[in-house]
Each structure stands twice: as structure tokens, then as C-alpha cells.
Design a protein around this motif. Structure first.
Motif, PDB file in Angstrom:
ATOM      1  N   PRO A 182     -60.235  46.034 -32.727  1.00 57.90           N
ATOM      2  CA  PRO A 182     -59.049  46.191 -33.565  1.00 57.90           C
ATOM      3  C   PRO A 182     -57.838  45.499 -32.964  1.00 57.90           C
ATOM      4  CG  PRO A 182     -59.504  48.226 -32.352  1.00 57.90           C
ATOM      5  CD  PRO A 182     -60.566  47.251 -31.957  1.00 57.90           C
ATOM      6  N   GLY A 183     -57.046  44.901 -33.825  1.00 60.68           N
ATOM      7  CA  GLY A 183     -56.014  43.984 -33.381  1.00 60.68           C
ATOM      8  C   GLY A 183     -54.777  44.608 -32.764  1.00 60.68           C
ATOM      9  N   GLY A 184     -54.455  45.841 -33.150  1.00 58.89           N
ATOM     10  CA  GLY A 184     -53.208  46.458 -32.681  1.00 58.89           C
ATOM     11  C   GLY A 184     -53.032  46.418 -31.174  1.00 58.89           C
ATOM     12  N   PRO A 185     -53.991  46.993 -30.433  1.00 57.06           N
ATOM     13  CA  PRO A 185     -53.844  46.991 -28.969  1.00 57.06           C
ATOM     14  C   PRO A 185     -53.818  45.574 -28.400  1.00 57.06           C
ATOM     15  CG  PRO A 185     -55.604  48.487 -29.670  1.00 57.06           C
ATOM     16  CD  PRO A 185     -55.173  47.737 -30.883  1.00 57.06           C
ATOM     17  N   GLN A 186     -54.541  44.637 -29.022  1.00 58.63           N
ATOM     18  CA  GLN A 186     -54.575  43.242 -28.545  1.00 58.63           C
ATOM     19  C   GLN A 186     -53.211  42.581 -28.719  1.00 58.63           C
ATOM     20  OE1 GLN A 186     -57.196  41.887 -27.109  1.00 58.63           O
ATOM     21  NE2 GLN A 186     -58.489  43.685 -27.441  1.00 58.63           N
ATOM     22  N   ILE A 187     -52.599  42.792 -29.888  1.00 58.69           N
ATOM     23  CA  ILE A 187     -51.272  42.223 -30.136  1.00 58.69           C
ATOM     24  C   ILE A 187     -50.289  42.782 -29.111  1.00 58.69           C
ATOM     25  CG2 ILE A 187     -49.308  42.181 -31.747  1.00 58.69           C
ATOM     26  CD1 ILE A 187     -51.145  40.811 -33.382  1.00 58.69           C
ATOM     27  N   GLU A 188     -50.366  44.081 -28.893  1.00 58.42           N
ATOM     28  CA  GLU A 188     -49.441  44.702 -27.940  1.00 58.42           C
ATOM     29  C   GLU A 188     -49.615  44.103 -26.546  1.00 58.42           C
ATOM     30  OE1 GLU A 188     -49.668  48.994 -27.512  1.00 58.42           O
ATOM     31  OE2 GLU A 188     -47.842  49.007 -26.299  1.00 58.42           O
ATOM     32  N   GLY A 194     -45.014  37.406 -24.248  1.00 53.63           N
ATOM     33  CA  GLY A 194     -44.404  36.496 -25.214  1.00 53.63           C
ATOM     34  C   GLY A 194     -42.904  36.677 -25.403  1.00 53.63           C
ATOM     35  N   ASP A 195     -42.312  35.708 -26.109  1.00 51.43           N
ATOM     36  CA  ASP A 195     -40.881  35.736 -26.399  1.00 51.43           C
ATOM     37  C   ASP A 195     -40.665  36.266 -27.823  1.00 51.43           C
ATOM     38  OD1 ASP A 195     -38.253  35.262 -26.978  1.00 51.43           O
ATOM     39  OD2 ASP A 195     -38.353  33.068 -26.799  1.00 51.43           O
ATOM     40  N   PRO A 196     -40.121  37.476 -27.947  1.00 45.68           N
ATOM     41  CA  PRO A 196     -39.979  38.089 -29.278  1.00 45.68           C
ATOM     42  C   PRO A 196     -38.919  37.411 -30.138  1.00 45.68           C
ATOM     43  CG  PRO A 196     -38.986  39.499 -27.584  1.00 45.68           C
ATOM     44  CD  PRO A 196     -39.661  38.369 -26.861  1.00 45.68           C
ATOM     45  N   ALA A 197     -38.121  36.520 -29.527  1.00 53.16           N
ATOM     46  CA  ALA A 197     -37.033  35.885 -30.288  1.00 53.16           C
ATOM     47  C   ALA A 197     -37.394  34.462 -30.719  1.00 53.16           C
ATOM     48  CB  ALA A 197     -35.754  35.866 -29.447  1.00 53.16           C
ATOM     49  N   ARG A 198     -38.586  33.982 -30.330  1.00 49.27           N
ATOM     50  CA  ARG A 198     -38.905  32.576 -30.637  1.00 49.27           C
ATOM     51  C   ARG A 198     -39.070  32.340 -32.144  1.00 49.27           C
ATOM     52  NH1 ARG A 198     -44.071  29.122 -28.662  1.00 49.27           N
ATOM     53  NH2 ARG A 198     -43.913  27.470 -30.245  1.00 49.27           N
ATOM     54  N   ALA A 231     -52.778  23.882 -33.857  1.00 51.45           N
ATOM     55  CA  ALA A 231     -53.609  24.673 -32.950  1.00 51.45           C
ATOM     56  C   ALA A 231     -52.704  25.369 -31.946  1.00 51.45           C
ATOM     57  CB  ALA A 231     -54.607  23.765 -32.246  1.00 51.45           C
ATOM     58  N   PRO A 232     -52.400  26.657 -32.152  1.00 53.13           N
ATOM     59  CA  PRO A 232     -51.466  27.344 -31.253  1.00 53.13           C
ATOM     60  C   PRO A 232     -51.993  27.412 -29.816  1.00 53.13           C
ATOM     61  CG  PRO A 232     -52.048  28.734 -33.160  1.00 53.13           C
ATOM     62  CD  PRO A 232     -52.933  27.541 -33.202  1.00 53.13           C
ATOM     63  N   THR A 233     -51.127  27.149 -28.870  1.00 59.97           N
ATOM     64  CA  THR A 233     -51.485  27.270 -27.454  1.00 59.97           C
ATOM     65  C   THR A 233     -51.443  28.752 -27.086  1.00 59.97           C
ATOM     66  OG1 THR A 233     -49.178  27.179 -26.786  1.00 59.97           O
ATOM     67  CG2 THR A 233     -50.348  25.071 -26.938  1.00 59.97           C
ATOM     68  N   GLU A 234     -51.843  29.049 -25.850  1.00 59.62           N
ATOM     69  CA  GLU A 234     -51.804  30.434 -25.384  1.00 59.62           C
ATOM     70  C   GLU A 234     -50.371  30.970 -25.431  1.00 59.62           C
ATOM     71  OE1 GLU A 234     -53.275  32.450 -21.361  1.00 59.62           O
ATOM     72  OE2 GLU A 234     -54.642  30.908 -22.112  1.00 59.62           O
ATOM     73  N   ARG A 235     -49.415  30.089 -25.063  1.00 66.16           N
ATOM     74  CA  ARG A 235     -48.002  30.479 -25.104  1.00 66.16           C
ATOM     75  C   ARG A 235     -47.571  30.779 -26.536  1.00 66.16           C
ATOM     76  NH1 ARG A 235     -43.985  32.298 -23.490  1.00 66.16           N
ATOM     77  NH2 ARG A 235     -45.408  32.875 -21.875  1.00 66.16           N
ATOM     78  N   ALA A 242     -45.481  38.528 -30.004  1.00 67.94           N
ATOM     79  CA  ALA A 242     -44.256  39.244 -29.631  1.00 67.94           C
ATOM     80  C   ALA A 242     -43.253  39.234 -30.779  1.00 67.94           C
ATOM     81  CB  ALA A 242     -43.649  38.611 -28.372  1.00 67.94           C
ATOM     82  N   SER A 243     -43.132  38.085 -31.464  1.00 66.88           N
ATOM     83  CA  SER A 243     -42.162  37.978 -32.563  1.00 66.88           C
ATOM     84  C   SER A 243     -42.599  38.832 -33.758  1.00 66.88           C
ATOM     85  CB  SER A 243     -41.995  36.518 -32.988  1.00 66.88           C
ATOM     86  OG  SER A 243     -41.555  35.723 -31.907  1.00 66.88           O
ATOM     87  N   PHE A 244     -43.921  38.857 -34.017  1.00 63.83           N
ATOM     88  CA  PHE A 244     -44.447  39.697 -35.094  1.00 63.83           C
ATOM     89  C   PHE A 244     -44.190  41.172 -34.782  1.00 63.83           C
ATOM     90  CE2 PHE A 244     -48.099  42.487 -36.055  1.00 63.83           C
ATOM     91  CZ  PHE A 244     -47.953  42.584 -37.423  1.00 63.83           C
ATOM     92  N   GLN A 245     -44.503  41.573 -33.547  1.00 66.23           N
ATOM     93  CA  GLN A 245     -44.322  42.977 -33.168  1.00 66.23           C
ATOM     94  C   GLN A 245     -42.847  43.375 -33.245  1.00 66.23           C
ATOM     95  OE1 GLN A 245     -46.774  45.179 -29.992  1.00 66.23           O
ATOM     96  NE2 GLN A 245     -44.865  44.765 -28.926  1.00 66.23           N
TER      97      GLN A 245
END
Ligand code: KG4
Ligand code: ZN
Length: 353
Positions: A182-188, A194-198, A231-235, A242-245
Motif C-alpha cells: 500500500p502506497g501511504g506508508p511508502q509516500i510518507e 523530498g522538498d515539499p515546496a518544489r 522519467a522522474p529521477t529518485e530526487r 513530499a509536495s503531494f503529501q
């Protein structure tokens, strides 16, 4: 008083025994056995209802025996049997509900059919002494709603999602980012780096009157950003997560704030805010709600993450609360895949209870 609780509405098979404390100070969890099916569904990127139902059948009898054993008792030693009767996946519900009824019949014990959402909504009273009324934020894979909890069996839905549930949004975005279910814990986890403001993702419904949520536009915005990046990089993945959360946290805080206003306008004064459902395990959401409550002078009741996600203890507790008030059910009680908490909730949004 001791109640055995059975939970099988989704992808966790769970059984617990909970006892009441003298003086009404919450409950005592004597056992809480949870068997997650995540490994069996992971390959499909989500819960497969038929696999879930069969997996519940495979383990439920052993889990009931283990929960009784760990609690140091047997079926004769409990006062009542409770089982989730909905809302959720019909195949799974039938397994737990039928087992609960059969046990009640064989051991000649009262039976209580529990609404799974009610179990999440009453969890705050299992872990702490908390009087009615209070506000409950229910955020799981299938539900996202704000409920005024006025008493046992007395709920008023203030608002709910008009499209995706919060957990669904987490799971879908995780899938787009190539993260496992499940994605929730993975996103967290990924968001921590990550940068939540990007990325300035939309905050749907922000500032809107009422307490409804809408999350599908946010999910679409993330999809478009991923397409733009190629193709999104790891960054990129960390920044997207982070921005989604950050966006979802902002939406939840705003909707709770508005829900509190609505609660007051309808003549109530909540004794606290309780969080329930799997998304309630999210640290960023818990921290933001802690801040909101400190700011507004409201008590924040946040059960430990293990009691936010699906488990048997919260079902046993809801059964105990009902049993203590003489609210038992007949063995003819049918499974309810859709079962809104609020009898006057009106039309269901997109088939969600
Ligand atoms: O309440 P729950 O265990 O099952 C349902 O009744 O749906 O909730 C499961 C949902 C999943 O969508 C999962 O991704 C989400 O809760 N979830 C989280 C976290 N842990 C579980 N979402 C965000 N952050 C988390 N840490
Ligand atoms: Zn749940």
C-alpha cells in the motif's frame, strides 16, 4: 465485561478481546491479533476481493483461537461476540460475520454487528477517557469523512469526499511513482527526503464552506507533473511525494477547521478531535492536526497507528460500547457492503458509504 471482536472487511484478518475498565476509563486490550494480506495483494497493486475473501477463510479460525488464548480465556469466558458487518468487500465481510454469528450461536452469547466506520469513530474512547460529543476524522483506503460523534449509534456526517478517499489518493499516487502497495506508508517514507515546496499542487476545496473533500484533482495534477518530467529521477520522486503529501495535509487541516466551524454552528461543542483509519498513521498529518488543535484549544486524541489501521480491538470495543447499552443484534443480521454511519446522510457519493 469482555467482548471478542472480528474484523474482515478489507485486507486484514483481525481478532481481539477487549475488556471494559471500571469507571468508564476506556478499555483494556487483552489480545489484538492482526494478519495482514498485503503480501498476497502486492503483485496486483491493490486489494483483489476474491483473494481477500479466501485468505480470511484460511486464517480466521486459527486467529480466533489465538486471540482467545493470548487473552487467557475461551469462548465461554467472553460476554459477547462482535463482528464487522460492513461497509467493505462483501466476500470478506461474510467470512467474519458468519464466523461471529456461528460462535455466538454455539456458545449462546449475545451478538453485535458492528459498523466498521463506527469502530474507527469510537477508538478515541478505547484509548482514553473521552466524553461525547466529539469530532472524528475518518481517513482510510475507502472512506474520508468528518463525523460529529454525539453518542453510541448517534452520528452526524458533516462532510465526506466527493471523489477519491485519502488512502486511495495515497495509493494511486504511489503507484504512479512506481512505489509498492500500500502506497501511504511508502509516500510518507520517500517524502522525508523530498522538498515539499518544489511542486505547487492544487489544494481542492481549500477555504470552501462545509466539510466535504475532493482529492481526484490533486491526483491528476501529480500525474500531469510526472508526464511533464518524463522519467522522474529518485530526487523527483521524493519531491513529488513530499509536495503531494504537503497538499493533502493542507487540505485535511483546512477541512477539519471548517468542520469544527460547522460543528459549532449546529449547536455543539466538541470535546476533542479523534483520528481513525489507516491514513491516520501518517506522521505529517498527525503533526499538522496536533498543531491545529493546540492553536484552537481542542484536545487531540490520536490513537497509536496500530489502532488507526484495521484491527480487531476497535471492533471489539465498538461491540462493547453497544453491548453495554443493550444494543445487540439478531443472528439474521445481513452483511452491508455499503453502510453509511449517519442514517440521514443522503445520497451516497460515487457509491461510497
Ligand atoms: O483503515 P485501513 O487500514 O483500511 C481501510 O479500511 O481502507 O486504511 C488503509 C489505507 C491505505 O490506503 C494505506 O495506503 C493508508 O491507509 N495508509 C497510509 C499510511 N499508512 C496506511 N496513508 C498515508 N500515510 C501512512 N503512513
Ligand atoms: Zn478501516
Amino acid at each position: 465485561m469482555r467482548v471478542l471482536g472480528i474484523e474482515t472487511t478489507c485486507d486484514e484478518t483481525a481478532v481481539a478481546v477487549v475488556a471494559s475498565r471500571i469507571g468508564g476509563d476506556g478499555g483494556e486490550i487483552l489480545s489484538n491479533e492482526v494478519m495482514s494480506q498485503i503480501a498476497q495483494h502486492a503483485a496486483y497493486g491493490g486489494v483483489v476481493p476474491e483473494i481477500a475473501a479466501r485468505a480470511h477463510i484460511d486464517v480466521l479460525d486459527r486467529l480466533i483461537a489465538r486471540a482467545l488464548d493470548v487473552a487467557g480465556t475461551d469462548v465461554a469466558g467472553v460476554d459477547a461476540i462482535a463482528a464487522s458487518a460492513g461497509p467493505g468487500l462483501i466476500g470478506g465481510i461474510l467470512v467474519g460475520l458468519t464466523a461471529g454469528k456461528a460462535l455466538a450461536l454455539a456458545a449462546d452469547k449475545p451478538f453485535i454487528a458492528v459498523n466498521h466506520l463506527e469502530a474507527h469513530a469510537l477508538t478515541g474512547r478505547l484509548t482514553e477517557r473521552l466524553d461525547f460529543p466529539y469530532l472524528a476524522l475518518l481517513v482510510s483506503g475507502g472512506h474520508t469523512q468528518l463525523v460529529a460523534v454525539q453518542g453510541v449509534g448517534d452520528y452526524r456526517r458533516l462532510g465526506s469526499t466527493v471523489d477519491d478517499a485519502a488512502g486511495e489518493a495515497f495509493d494511486k499516487v504511489a503507484k504512479m511513482l512506481g512505489l509498492p502497495y500500500p502506497g501511504g506508508p511508502q509516500i510518507e517514507r520517500v517524502a522525508e527526503e523530498g522538498d515539499p515546496a518544489r511542486f505547487d499542487f492544487p489544494r481542492p476545496m481549500f477555504g470552501r464552506e462545509g466539510a466535504d473533500f475532493s482529492l481526484s484533482g490533486l491526483k491528476t495534477a501529480v500525474r500531469q507533473e510526472i508526464a511533464r518530467l518524463g522519467a522522474p529521477t529518485e530526487r523527483d520522486v521524493a519531491d513529488l511525494a513530499a509536495s503531494f503529501q504537503a497538499a493533502i495535509v493542507d487540505v485535511i487541516v483546512d477541512r477539519v477547521r471548517s468542520g469544527l466551524r460547522l460543528f459549532g454552528e449546529q449547536g455543539g461543542h466538541p470535546n476533542g478531535l479523534v483520528i481513525g483509519g489507516g491514513v491516520g498513521a501518517n506522521g505529517a498529518i498527525r503533526r499538522a492536526l496536533t498543531r491545529l488543535c493546540a492553536e484552537t484549544g481542542l484536545r487531540f486524541v490520536s490513537p497509536p497507528p496500530a489502532l488507526c489501521s484495521d484491527n480487531g480491538a476497535v471492533v471489539a470495543w465498538a461491540g462493547l460500547e453497544r453491548f453495554a447499552r443493550g444494543m445487540t443484534d439478531d443472528l439474521t443480521f445481513a452483511a452491508r457492503p455499503r453502510w453509511p454511519l449517519d442514517a440521514n446522510a443522503g445520497p451516497l457519493h460515487h457509491g461510497k458509504a
